[in-house]
Design an enzyme around this catalytic site. Structure first.
Site, PDB file in Angstrom:
ATOM      1  N   ASN A 155     -10.096   0.043   0.746  1.00  0.00           N
ATOM      2  CA  ASN A 155      -8.878  -0.070   0.675  1.00  0.00           C
ATOM      3  C   ASN A 155      -8.575  -0.325  -0.736  1.00  0.00           C
ATOM      4  OD1 ASN A 155      -6.076  -0.669   0.982  1.00  0.00           O
ATOM      5  ND2 ASN A 155      -6.147  -1.424   2.961  1.00  0.00           N
ATOM      6  N   HIS A 192      -2.857   7.013   2.925  1.00  0.00           N
ATOM      7  CA  HIS A 192      -3.219   5.529   2.560  1.00  0.00           C
ATOM      8  C   HIS A 192      -4.666   5.337   3.301  1.00  0.00           C
ATOM      9  CE1 HIS A 192      -4.075   1.573   1.352  1.00  0.00           C
ATOM     10  NE2 HIS A 192      -3.637   1.093   2.388  1.00  0.00           N
ATOM     11  N   CYS A 206       0.950  -1.352  -0.084  1.00  0.00           N
ATOM     12  CA  CYS A 206       0.149  -0.060   0.002  1.00  0.00           C
ATOM     13  C   CYS A 206       0.904   1.359   0.119  1.00  0.00           C
ATOM     14  CB  CYS A 206      -1.106   0.049   1.057  1.00  0.00           C
ATOM     15  SG  CYS A 206      -1.882  -1.607   1.108  1.00  0.00           S
TER      16      CYS A 206
HETATM   17  O1  UT7 Z   1      -3.604  -1.260   3.834  1.00  0.00           O
HETATM   18  C1  UT7 Z   1      -2.969  -2.463   4.534  1.00  0.00           C
HETATM   19  C2  UT7 Z   1      -3.076  -2.384   5.818  1.00  0.00           C
HETATM   20  N1  UT7 Z   1      -4.157  -2.587   6.682  1.00  0.00           N
HETATM   21  C3  UT7 Z   1      -4.643  -2.011   7.655  1.00  0.00           C
HETATM   22  O2  UT7 Z   1      -4.220  -1.112   7.823  1.00  0.00           O
HETATM   23  C4  UT7 Z   1      -5.876  -2.732   8.390  1.00  0.00           C
HETATM   24  C5  UT7 Z   1      -5.355  -2.323   9.617  1.00  0.00           C
HETATM   25  N2  UT7 Z   1      -6.493  -2.968  10.602  1.00  0.00           N
HETATM   26  C6  UT7 Z   1      -7.854  -2.624  10.688  1.00  0.00           C
HETATM   27  O3  UT7 Z   1      -8.069  -1.617   9.822  1.00  0.00           O
HETATM   28  C7  UT7 Z   1      -8.764  -3.295  11.791  1.00  0.00           C
HETATM   29  O4  UT7 Z   1      -7.996  -3.686  12.678  1.00  0.00           O
HETATM   30  C8  UT7 Z   1      -9.918  -4.261  11.223  1.00  0.00           C
HETATM   31  C9  UT7 Z   1     -10.814  -3.178  10.405  1.00  0.00           C
HETATM   32  C10 UT7 Z   1      -9.395  -4.963  10.490  1.00  0.00           C
HETATM   33  C11 UT7 Z   1     -10.611  -4.678  12.381  1.00  0.00           C
HETATM   34  O5  UT7 Z   1     -11.107  -3.877  13.154  1.00  0.00           O
HETATM   35  P1  UT7 Z   1     -10.803  -3.912  14.957  1.00  0.00           P
HETATM   36  O6  UT7 Z   1     -11.572  -2.996  15.337  1.00  0.00           O
HETATM   37  O7  UT7 Z   1      -9.525  -4.004  15.224  1.00  0.00           O
HETATM   38  O8  UT7 Z   1     -11.575  -5.244  14.949  1.00  0.00           O
HETATM   39  P2  UT7 Z   1     -11.075  -6.723  15.953  1.00  0.00           P
HETATM   40  O9  UT7 Z   1     -10.256  -7.496  14.875  1.00  0.00           O
HETATM   41  O10 UT7 Z   1     -10.322  -6.258  17.247  1.00  0.00           O
HETATM   42  O11 UT7 Z   1     -12.255  -7.429  15.904  1.00  0.00           O
HETATM   43  C12 UT7 Z   1     -13.398  -7.251  16.967  1.00  0.00           C
HETATM   44  C13 UT7 Z   1     -14.471  -8.003  16.816  1.00  0.00           C
HETATM   45  C14 UT7 Z   1     -13.973  -9.450  16.986  1.00  0.00           C
HETATM   46  O12 UT7 Z   1     -15.256 -10.292  17.254  1.00  0.00           O
HETATM   47  P3  UT7 Z   1     -15.254 -10.693  18.972  1.00  0.00           P
HETATM   48  O13 UT7 Z   1     -13.818 -11.542  18.914  1.00  0.00           O
HETATM   49  O14 UT7 Z   1     -14.740  -9.488  19.690  1.00  0.00           O
HETATM   50  O15 UT7 Z   1     -16.212 -11.435  19.419  1.00  0.00           O
HETATM   51  C15 UT7 Z   1     -14.042  -9.902  15.267  1.00  0.00           C
HETATM   52  O16 UT7 Z   1     -14.349 -11.296  15.084  1.00  0.00           O
HETATM   53  O17 UT7 Z   1     -15.104  -7.839  15.568  1.00  0.00           O
HETATM   54  C16 UT7 Z   1     -15.155  -8.939  14.769  1.00  0.00           C
HETATM   55  N3  UT7 Z   1     -15.145  -8.796  13.378  1.00  0.00           N
HETATM   56  C17 UT7 Z   1     -16.193  -8.517  12.703  1.00  0.00           C
HETATM   57  N4  UT7 Z   1     -17.625  -8.330  12.798  1.00  0.00           N
HETATM   58  C18 UT7 Z   1     -18.394  -7.983  12.034  1.00  0.00           C
HETATM   59  C19 UT7 Z   1     -14.317  -8.864  12.565  1.00  0.00           C
HETATM   60  N5  UT7 Z   1     -14.593  -8.460  11.188  1.00  0.00           N
HETATM   61  C20 UT7 Z   1     -15.873  -8.315  11.373  1.00  0.00           C
HETATM   62  C21 UT7 Z   1     -16.909  -7.670  10.319  1.00  0.00           C
HETATM   63  N6  UT7 Z   1     -18.283  -7.771  10.555  1.00  0.00           N
HETATM   64  N7  UT7 Z   1     -16.454  -7.900   9.187  1.00  0.00           N
END
Ligand code: UT7
Length: 328
Positions: free
Chosen positions: A282, A252, A113
């Site tokens: 993204n 980005h 990215c």
């Molecule tokens: O360009 C390349 C670089 N990439 C990035 O910069 C991405 C960086 N990371 C992020 O943007 C975020 O970490 C994400 C958007 C990927 C995830 O957001 P988060 O606030 O960090 O969520 P999390 O991974 O801590 O997950 C929280 C909860 C989990 O459930 P439990 O374990 O709390 O029950 C996940 O399983 O949200 C759940 N979850 C979802 N729920 C509904 C993860 N994805 C989804 C989804 N819909 N799509």
């Protein structure tokens, strides 16, 4: 540290097909509320069966060449930043060059990215070697490497391309300062595990879904904010410029919360931060040119503006560049 290089033509391309959060809700265990709150994304563009990284790249490049007042034969070098090449061999530039009618040197670059900012710095340095017009393209079809059953990645990524023609600046340097970096200790946080020399594609890797993108989202998030803040701050320091002097911060577009946290720490208000993640998700190496050129086209970015681009991605790479827009 300056480079007499400026963007004299630009173009963008995205597929027509929109996939909204409601579309994803219908087939995955996710919700519009979760996606908007955690990422800021409302819809993304997804390539159709006749589209690919090279078709999007060609469309954006054609616009950029035309807007520069050039013809393809004027291009001396083409660099394509992508993590989703047309195929493993040959490089994407071979396909784009063939369609455009180019026979100049071309190569693909994988800095994830951060790819567009990386190629901007490399392209600017090539102008110093005597090239007159360097074509830069950031083009991706991330939808082709996303596991459609993985809600943690499917909701985030989209397809698109942005292109720029770089040319020497006559009066002032266009690229005022930059910073490129990579911390390979984070390589496993964002990867496509199979399909390369370490783990060649096989029936087993496909059955194990190892040809799809895997991401440790929370850790990438944490490092991304730090990388963007440190890299952007270093670039400003190298240029001897304060954040308050910069008209536009172009981060980005990976997550609206990453953008907000980084902009906040660097001292950029939302009014000076370009954001279009809500409409495109993204798009990796296409995200910075899509955001920047949209704002150029609608008149927000004006000649003489200082523009700070900062990207980060798999590797973990990061890259920042401070430009003076349009002062040729
Ligand atoms: O360009 C390349 C670089 N990439 C990035 O910069 C991405 C960086 N990371 C992020 O943007 C975020 O970490 C994400 C958007 C990927 C995830 O957001 P988060 O606030 O960090 O969520 P999390 O991974 O801590 O997950 C929280 C909860 C989990 O459930 P439990 O374990 O709390 O029950 C996940 O399983 O949200 C759940 N979850 C979802 N729920 C509904 C993860 N994805 C989804 C989804 N819909 N799509």
């Amino acid at each position: 540290m300056t480079a007499a290089a400026g963007i004299v033509g630009w173009g963008t391309a995205v597929p027509d097909a929109r996939v909204t959060n409601a579309d994803l809700e219908a087939r995955l265990d996710t919700s519009d509320a979760w996606i908007v709150e955690r990422t800021g994304i409302r819809e993304r563009r997804i390539a159709g069966p006749n589209e690919s990284t090279a078709t999007l790249a060609t469309e954006a490049a054609t616009q950029a060449i035309k807007r520069a007042g050039l013809i393809p034969a004027d291009i001396d070098l083409m660099i394509i930043a992508t993590v989703t090449p047309e195929q493993p061999i040959p490089h994407t530039g071979a396909f784009v060059g063939e369609t455009l009618g180019l026979q100049c040197g071309s190569f693909d670059m994988n800095a994830a990215c951060a790819g567009f900012v990386y190629e901007l710095v490399v392209g600017a340095s090539m102008l110093g070697m005597g090239y007159e017009h360097v074509l830069l393209v950031g083009a991706e079809t991330l939808s082709r490497i996303i596991d459609p059953e993985d809600r943690t990645t499917t909701v985030l990524f989209g397809d698109g391309a942005g292109a720029a023609v770089l040319a020497p600046m006559r009066e002032t340097p266009g690229v005022l300062a930059w910073d490129l970096g990579c911390d390979g200790s984070a390589a496993g946080l964002l990867e496509v595990p199979a399909g390369g020399s370490r783990r060649p594609a096989s029936a087993a890797t496909v059955a194990g879904r190892e040809h799809y993108l895997k991401m440790a989202g929370q850790e990438v998030f944490r490092r991304a904010v730090r990388a963007v803040v440190d890299s952007a701050a270093l670039t400003l320091e190298r240029a001897g410029v304060e954040a308050s002097d910069v008209a536009w911060f172009v981060p980005h577009q990976a997550n609206a919360r990453i953008i907000e946290a980084a902009a906040n720490r660097l001292g950029f208000e939302p009014e000076r931060t370009l954001v279009n993640i809500d409409r495109f998700g993204n798009t990796s190496s296409a995200s910075i040119p899509l955001a920047l050129f949209e704002a150029v086209d609608d008149g927000r970015v004006r000649a003489g503006d200082l523009v700070l681009c900062s990207g980060f991605g798999a590797g973990m790479t990061w890259a920042s560049a401070l430009l003076r827009w349009g002062a040729r």
